[in-house]
Design a protein around this motif. Sequence first.
Motif, PDB file in Angstrom:
ATOM      1  N   ASN A  97       0.806  -1.222   0.000  1.00  0.00           N
ATOM      2  CA  ASN A  97       0.000   0.000   0.000  1.00  0.00           C
ATOM      3  C   ASN A  97       0.838   1.272   0.000  1.00  0.00           C
ATOM      4  O   ASN A  97       0.299   2.363  -0.149  1.00  0.00           O
ATOM      5  N   GLY A  98       2.142   1.153   0.237  1.00  0.00           N
ATOM      6  CA  GLY A  98       2.976   2.343   0.393  1.00  0.00           C
ATOM      7  C   GLY A  98       2.732   3.042   1.716  1.00  0.00           C
ATOM      8  O   GLY A  98       2.827   4.268   1.817  1.00  0.00           O
ATOM      9  N   GLN A  99       2.403   2.268   2.754  1.00  0.00           N
ATOM     10  CA  GLN A  99       2.157   2.837   4.089  1.00  0.00           C
ATOM     11  C   GLN A  99       3.370   2.606   4.982  1.00  0.00           C
ATOM     12  O   GLN A  99       4.060   1.582   4.873  1.00  0.00           O
ATOM     13  N   LYS A 100       3.620   3.536   5.894  1.00  0.00           N
ATOM     14  CA  LYS A 100       4.659   3.344   6.894  1.00  0.00           C
ATOM     15  C   LYS A 100       4.183   2.303   7.894  1.00  0.00           C
ATOM     16  O   LYS A 100       2.977   2.128   8.106  1.00  0.00           O
ATOM     17  N   LEU A 101       5.152   1.624   8.526  1.00  0.00           N
ATOM     18  CA  LEU A 101       4.835   0.602   9.514  1.00  0.00           C
ATOM     19  C   LEU A 101       5.424   1.030  10.857  1.00  0.00           C
ATOM     20  O   LEU A 101       6.612   1.326  10.943  1.00  0.00           O
ATOM     21  N   ARG A 102       4.551   1.114  11.880  1.00  0.00           N
ATOM     22  CA  ARG A 102       5.079   1.260  13.250  1.00  0.00           C
ATOM     23  C   ARG A 102       5.162  -0.152  13.808  1.00  0.00           C
ATOM     24  O   ARG A 102       4.148  -0.855  13.894  1.00  0.00           O
ATOM     25  N   CYS A 103       6.328  -0.576  14.188  1.00  0.00           N
ATOM     26  CA  CYS A 103       6.524  -1.950  14.637  1.00  0.00           C
ATOM     27  C   CYS A 103       6.355  -2.009  16.152  1.00  0.00           C
ATOM     28  O   CYS A 103       6.828  -1.146  16.883  1.00  0.00           O
ATOM     29  N   HIS A 104       5.635  -3.065  16.621  1.00  0.00           N
ATOM     30  CA  HIS A 104       5.091  -3.065  17.975  1.00  0.00           C
ATOM     31  C   HIS A 104       4.982  -4.490  18.480  1.00  0.00           C
ATOM     32  O   HIS A 104       4.252  -5.253  17.889  1.00  0.00           O
ATOM     33  N   LEU A 126      19.073 -13.608  31.383  1.00  0.00           N
ATOM     34  CA  LEU A 126      17.878 -12.910  30.878  1.00  0.00           C
ATOM     35  C   LEU A 126      18.247 -11.764  29.938  1.00  0.00           C
ATOM     36  O   LEU A 126      17.546 -11.525  28.947  1.00  0.00           O
ATOM     37  N   ILE A 127      19.341 -11.090  30.235  1.00  0.00           N
ATOM     38  CA  ILE A 127      19.806 -10.057  29.294  1.00  0.00           C
ATOM     39  C   ILE A 127      20.104 -10.699  27.934  1.00  0.00           C
ATOM     40  O   ILE A 127      19.731 -10.164  26.880  1.00  0.00           O
ATOM     41  N   ALA A 128      20.698 -11.876  27.946  1.00  0.00           N
ATOM     42  CA  ALA A 128      21.006 -12.561  26.682  1.00  0.00           C
ATOM     43  C   ALA A 128      19.726 -12.917  25.924  1.00  0.00           C
ATOM     44  O   ALA A 128      19.656 -12.763  24.693  1.00  0.00           O
ATOM     45  N   VAL A 129      18.707 -13.392  26.663  1.00  0.00           N
ATOM     46  CA  VAL A 129      17.422 -13.729  26.038  1.00  0.00           C
ATOM     47  C   VAL A 129      16.780 -12.479  25.418  1.00  0.00           C
ATOM     48  O   VAL A 129      16.287 -12.499  24.287  1.00  0.00           O
ATOM     49  N   MET A 130      16.786 -11.401  26.171  1.00  0.00           N
ATOM     50  CA  MET A 130      16.171 -10.155  25.692  1.00  0.00           C
ATOM     51  C   MET A 130      16.908  -9.625  24.463  1.00  0.00           C
ATOM     52  O   MET A 130      16.287  -9.250  23.462  1.00  0.00           O
ATOM     53  N   LYS A 131      18.235  -9.614  24.526  1.00  0.00           N
ATOM     54  CA  LYS A 131      19.006  -9.104  23.388  1.00  0.00           C
ATOM     55  C   LYS A 131      18.826  -9.977  22.149  1.00  0.00           C
ATOM     56  O   LYS A 131      18.739  -9.474  21.014  1.00  0.00           O
ATOM     57  N   ASN A 132      18.735 -11.293  22.369  1.00  0.00           N
ATOM     58  CA  ASN A 132      18.553 -12.205  21.236  1.00  0.00           C
ATOM     59  C   ASN A 132      17.213 -11.933  20.541  1.00  0.00           C
ATOM     60  O   ASN A 132      17.132 -11.888  19.309  1.00  0.00           O
ATOM     61  N   HIS A 133      16.179 -11.734  21.355  1.00  0.00           N
ATOM     62  CA  HIS A 133      14.852 -11.446  20.793  1.00  0.00           C
ATOM     63  C   HIS A 133      14.868 -10.137  20.004  1.00  0.00           C
ATOM     64  O   HIS A 133      14.405 -10.074  18.855  1.00  0.00           O
ATOM     65  N   ILE A 134      15.401  -9.107  20.619  1.00  0.00           N
ATOM     66  CA  ILE A 134      15.431  -7.787  19.974  1.00  0.00           C
ATOM     67  C   ILE A 134      16.245  -7.836  18.680  1.00  0.00           C
ATOM     68  O   ILE A 134      15.812  -7.349  17.632  1.00  0.00           O
ATOM     69  N   THR A 135      17.413  -8.457  18.753  1.00  0.00           N
ATOM     70  CA  THR A 135      18.291  -8.495  17.581  1.00  0.00           C
ATOM     71  C   THR A 135      17.623  -9.237  16.425  1.00  0.00           C
ATOM     72  O   THR A 135      17.664  -8.794  15.270  1.00  0.00           O
ATOM     73  N   ASN A 136      16.962 -10.358  16.737  1.00  0.00           N
ATOM     74  CA  ASN A 136      16.285 -11.110  15.683  1.00  0.00           C
ATOM     75  C   ASN A 136      15.156 -10.323  15.049  1.00  0.00           C
ATOM     76  O   ASN A 136      15.032 -10.283  13.823  1.00  0.00           O
ATOM     77  N   LEU A 137      14.299  -9.713  15.874  1.00  0.00           N
ATOM     78  CA  LEU A 137      13.143  -9.002  15.308  1.00  0.00           C
ATOM     79  C   LEU A 137      13.560  -7.769  14.526  1.00  0.00           C
ATOM     80  O   LEU A 137      13.088  -7.527  13.410  1.00  0.00           O
ATOM     81  N   VAL A 138      14.442  -6.985  15.118  1.00  0.00           N
ATOM     82  CA  VAL A 138      14.829  -5.730  14.460  1.00  0.00           C
ATOM     83  C   VAL A 138      15.592  -6.022  13.171  1.00  0.00           C
ATOM     84  O   VAL A 138      15.418  -5.337  12.162  1.00  0.00           O
ATOM     85  N   THR A 139      16.387  -7.086  13.180  1.00  0.00           N
ATOM     86  CA  THR A 139      17.107  -7.469  11.959  1.00  0.00           C
ATOM     87  C   THR A 139      16.129  -7.968  10.893  1.00  0.00           C
ATOM     88  O   THR A 139      16.219  -7.596   9.726  1.00  0.00           O
ATOM     89  N   HIS A 140      15.172  -8.807  11.311  1.00  0.00           N
ATOM     90  CA  HIS A 140      14.206  -9.335  10.333  1.00  0.00           C
ATOM     91  C   HIS A 140      13.433  -8.200   9.651  1.00  0.00           C
ATOM     92  O   HIS A 140      13.197  -8.250   8.440  1.00  0.00           O
ATOM     93  N   TYR A 141      13.020  -7.208  10.442  1.00  0.00           N
ATOM     94  CA  TYR A 141      12.194  -6.117   9.898  1.00  0.00           C
ATOM     95  C   TYR A 141      13.015  -4.882   9.510  1.00  0.00           C
ATOM     96  O   TYR A 141      12.447  -3.822   9.250  1.00  0.00           O
ATOM     97  N   LYS A 142      14.318  -5.033   9.455  1.00  0.00           N
ATOM     98  CA  LYS A 142      15.190  -3.907   9.115  1.00  0.00           C
ATOM     99  C   LYS A 142      14.779  -3.300   7.775  1.00  0.00           C
ATOM    100  O   LYS A 142      14.561  -4.019   6.803  1.00  0.00           O
ATOM    101  N   GLY A 143      14.642  -1.998   7.767  1.00  0.00           N
ATOM    102  CA  GLY A 143      14.250  -1.301   6.534  1.00  0.00           C
ATOM    103  C   GLY A 143      12.748  -1.268   6.310  1.00  0.00           C
ATOM    104  O   GLY A 143      12.279  -0.605   5.391  1.00  0.00           O
ATOM    105  N   GLN A 144      11.982  -2.000   7.111  1.00  0.00           N
ATOM    106  CA  GLN A 144      10.528  -2.038   6.909  1.00  0.00           C
ATOM    107  C   GLN A 144       9.767  -1.200   7.935  1.00  0.00           C
ATOM    108  O   GLN A 144       8.598  -0.888   7.715  1.00  0.00           O
ATOM    109  N   CYS A 145      10.386  -0.892   9.059  1.00  0.00           N
ATOM    110  CA  CYS A 145       9.679  -0.172  10.124  1.00  0.00           C
ATOM    111  C   CYS A 145      10.076   1.304  10.111  1.00  0.00           C
ATOM    112  O   CYS A 145      11.272   1.621  10.019  1.00  0.00           O
ATOM    113  N   TYR A 146       9.097   2.179  10.251  1.00  0.00           N
ATOM    114  CA  TYR A 146       9.407   3.582  10.536  1.00  0.00           C
ATOM    115  C   TYR A 146       9.921   3.696  11.967  1.00  0.00           C
ATOM    116  O   TYR A 146      10.886   4.426  12.239  1.00  0.00           O
TER     117      TYR A 146
END
Length: 403
Positions: A97-104, A126-146
Amino acid sequence: MVHFSTAALVLVASVLPQLSQASGLDTAAVAAGKVYFGTATDNPELTDTAYVAQLSNTNDFGQITPGNSQKWDATEPQQNTFTYTQGDVIADLAKANGQKLRCHNLVWHSQLPSWVTSGTWTNTTLIAVMKNHITNLVTHYKGQCYAWDVVNEGLNEDGTYRESVWYETIGEAYIPIAFAAAAAADPNVKLYYNDYNIEYSGSKATAARNIVKLVQSYGVKIDGVGLQSHFIVGSTPSKSAQAANLAAFTALAVDVAITELDIRMTLPSTAALLSQQSTDYASTVGACMETDGCVGITIWDWTDKNSWVPNTFPGQGAACPWDDNLVKKPAYTGILTALGDTASATSTTTTTSSTTTTSSSSSGSTSVAAHWGQCGGLSWTGPTACASGYTCTYTNPYYSQCL
Ligand SMILES: *[C@@H]1O[C@H](CO)[C@@H](O)[C@H](O)[C@H]1NC(C)=O
């Protein structure tokens, strides 16, 4: 250029000057210098073709937010097993659609799988678990989220930190650590802290500002604060109170956004409640318009048909600008007017005019509107004919619909 007859121009100029250059909510917001006007959506709703048609109307929505499909329970249901199928459906729709995405969202106390909440963690694991989750999601959606909502709802009402597995195990450092991990995975995406009941001054808003300062004190990037703005008709903070509160955030050199706006009422809905709701929507939108660093407004779904409110607050509902039948309510006009007021005030620049023209003409309208689709209204540039079997029916001066 949109061509009006002289009579039509006189009508528009005399009755509705603020609508003369706006064919929709996003068009008006962008014309006024905002980045977007948008809405939340959710995967189960996408089987409804009439719903999807309006969700994809980029005159109204230049941005969408997935309601659930990027949350932890959806994306990492077992440790280190990532599933992006549902989140990708929303991201792909935004792209098409050409819409921006707020990732949530990345780190929240709710909608966590039991392996997280019931695990036996040390600070380090737990820091390792949190960082792993964040790194995976942000990398997967890199360039797609505003933007990413990095930490969601980390505060109690009194401004103390919410007791969650994150806070109890890591302490407040979980917040800057989360922002740093997100920034490392995608240096270009905007990183937000997002919460509710921070839309007016008080302990919780002060604590949210302290979170901004905390992250900054670690030398870590934080770009914005999301004010959810789940309100109740007749008891929203005034426009000036909301604007003053937004200014207190932007004074910390961060953007602000209205991220989950809806304004619920005790049912049944009445003409008086709908009128007050329109006024209340205009207050929040107007506060954002008055604030330079307020980049955009997202409603928490656009139709009462798909609102979270009735399931969460029994006896309440009708919180969105469109009703259960996908028909615009007075709130739509309240929002458009609030957006357009500022559009008029800034309409002297050539850039603004040409931006408006471009976004109107590139909105990709089809020649025939589907059942429930818009087929007319002031400044409407989309289809005026309906799909076979439906009749273009006048609702109000801004809106006719295929019924
Ligand atoms: C956990 O480790 C982080 C990073 O070293 C530190 O900033 C934080 O204070 C620690 N939390 C606790 C509860 O020890």
